[in-house]
Scaffold this active site. Structure first.
Site, PDB file in Angstrom:
ATOM      1  N   ASP A   1       4.694   4.826  -3.715  1.00 16.10           N
ATOM      2  CA  ASP A   1       5.654   3.994  -2.976  1.00 16.10           C
ATOM      3  C   ASP A   1       5.718   4.628  -1.436  1.00 16.10           C
ATOM      4  O   ASP A   1       6.490   5.779  -1.351  1.00 16.10           O
ATOM      5  CB  ASP A   1       6.967   4.206  -3.943  1.00 16.10           C
TER       6      ASP A   1
ATOM      7  N   ASN B   1      -5.761   2.600   4.535  1.00 16.10           N
ATOM      8  CA  ASN B   1      -5.858   1.091   4.548  1.00 16.10           C
ATOM      9  C   ASN B   1      -4.610   0.051   3.760  1.00 16.10           C
ATOM     10  O   ASN B   1      -4.510  -0.917   4.630  1.00 16.10           O
ATOM     11  CB  ASN B   1      -7.088   0.782   3.462  1.00 16.10           C
TER      12      ASN B   1
ATOM     13  N   SER C   1      -6.144  -3.754  12.979  1.00 15.04           N
ATOM     14  CA  SER C   1      -6.320  -5.372  13.132  1.00 15.04           C
ATOM     15  C   SER C   1      -6.566  -5.930  14.578  1.00 15.04           C
ATOM     16  O   SER C   1      -6.063  -5.506  15.352  1.00 15.04           O
ATOM     17  CB  SER C   1      -4.913  -5.829  12.567  1.00 15.04           C
TER      18      SER C   1
ATOM     19  N   TYR D   1       4.105  -6.892  12.506  1.00 11.92           N
ATOM     20  CA  TYR D   1       2.788  -6.573  12.240  1.00 11.92           C
ATOM     21  C   TYR D   1       1.958  -5.942  13.704  1.00 11.92           C
ATOM     22  O   TYR D   1       1.050  -5.134  13.339  1.00 11.92           O
ATOM     23  CB  TYR D   1       2.023  -7.757  11.573  1.00 11.92           C
TER      24      TYR D   1
ATOM     25  N   LYS E   1       0.382  -2.394  14.188  1.00 11.46           N
ATOM     26  CA  LYS E   1      -1.095  -2.175  14.148  1.00 11.46           C
ATOM     27  C   LYS E   1      -1.497  -1.665  15.511  1.00 11.46           C
ATOM     28  O   LYS E   1      -2.618  -0.732  15.581  1.00 11.46           O
ATOM     29  CB  LYS E   1      -1.759  -3.470  13.970  1.00 11.46           C
TER      30      LYS E   1
ATOM     31  N   THR F   1     -10.267 -12.312   1.831  1.00  7.38           N
ATOM     32  CA  THR F   1      -9.562 -11.407   0.536  1.00  7.38           C
ATOM     33  C   THR F   1      -8.926 -12.415  -0.177  1.00  7.38           C
ATOM     34  O   THR F   1      -8.653 -13.693   0.145  1.00  7.38           O
ATOM     35  CB  THR F   1      -8.505 -10.698   1.142  1.00  7.38           C
TER      36      THR F   1
END
Length: 248
Positions: A54, A81, A132, A145, A149, A180
């Site tokens: 977690d 990752n 990313s 995000y 990144k 994915t």
């Protein structure tokens, strides 16, 4: 894997978020090249030895590293990752959600690296972070995000500079659109999936989207000894998308 290169024989690799997507492809690639692979994420991994994690708990990263050392006695490769993406513009995002994104995408890698450094020094180990293209550019509604990144890219460079003389290398990959299961499922739920697939392919100079295995191939190279003079770099894996100018 068709070739029989064994660049990771007698090496131990930890892959966070290794149960699915890009992480699963990385785990398989490292295993196929001889590594003992341990994955860490929520829930059990049916394919690899794993550790339930977690990452919202700041104590988790250190516990994971201790568990890896307890099981194997060493650590050669750390792959950060695990990550998340929440779509929301700044005014729509709560502070709690902002922190949740940064905790998983940036703070957890920082804590894992910090806990792993004493063991990576012993093995002249390698770190590869999954960044990313959104650490370089931005899609709408991805403030947290993109920020996390971009921060991970900066952390990659800092670790490389601070610990290169200790034999530790740190690089990152910056994937673009990768097929994915999560992305493929998302496309299937779009009203006109065929048009979306055609349009997403067109924005890539190579004429298609990427596979998790293509990202994993670069990660394996960067983690291996033959990349020994490469550190502090962020490698874009996007089929040329970030290079292509819009038209007209």
């Amino acid at each position: 894997m068709t070739n029989q290169i064994k660049r990771f024989e007698n090496k131990v690799a930890l892959v966070t978020g290794g149960r699915s997507g890009i992480g699963r492809a990385i785990s398989r690639r490292l295993r196929d090249e001889g590594a003992t692979v341990i994955t860490a994420q929520r829930g059990e991994d049916e394919e690899f030895e794993s550790i339930g994690a977690d990452f919202s708990n700041p104590n988790t990263p250190e516990q994971i590293i201790k568990e890896v050392i307890g099981r194997t006695g060493k650590l050669d490769v750390l792959i950060n990752n695990a990550g998340m993406m929440q779509e929301a513009k700044i005014e729509e995002m709560s502070l709690e959600d902002w922190q949740r994104n940064l905790n998983l995408n940036l703070t957890a890698p920082f804590l894992l690296i910090r806990a792993a450094l004493p063991y990576l020094r012993k093995t002249c180990g390698s770190i590869v972070n999954t960044g990313s293209v959104e650490g370089l550019g931005a899609n709408p509604g991805h403030a947290a995000y993109c920020a996390s990144k971009a921060g991970l890219h900066g952390l990659t460079r800092s670790v490389a500079v601070d610990h290169g003389d200790e034999g530790i290398r740190c690089n990152a990959v910056a994937p673009g659109w990768i097929d994915t299961d999560l992305n493929l499922d998302m496309i299937e739920n779009i009203a006109d999936a065929e048009t979306f697939r055609r349009d997403i392919a067109r924005i890539h100079p190579v004429g298609r989207t990427g596979s998790p295995e293509e990202v994993a191939a670069l990660v394996a190279f960067l983690a291996a000894g033959e990349a020994g003079f490469i550190t502090g770099q962020v490698y874009t894996v996007d089929g040329g998308r970030m290079t292509k100018l819009s038209f007209p």
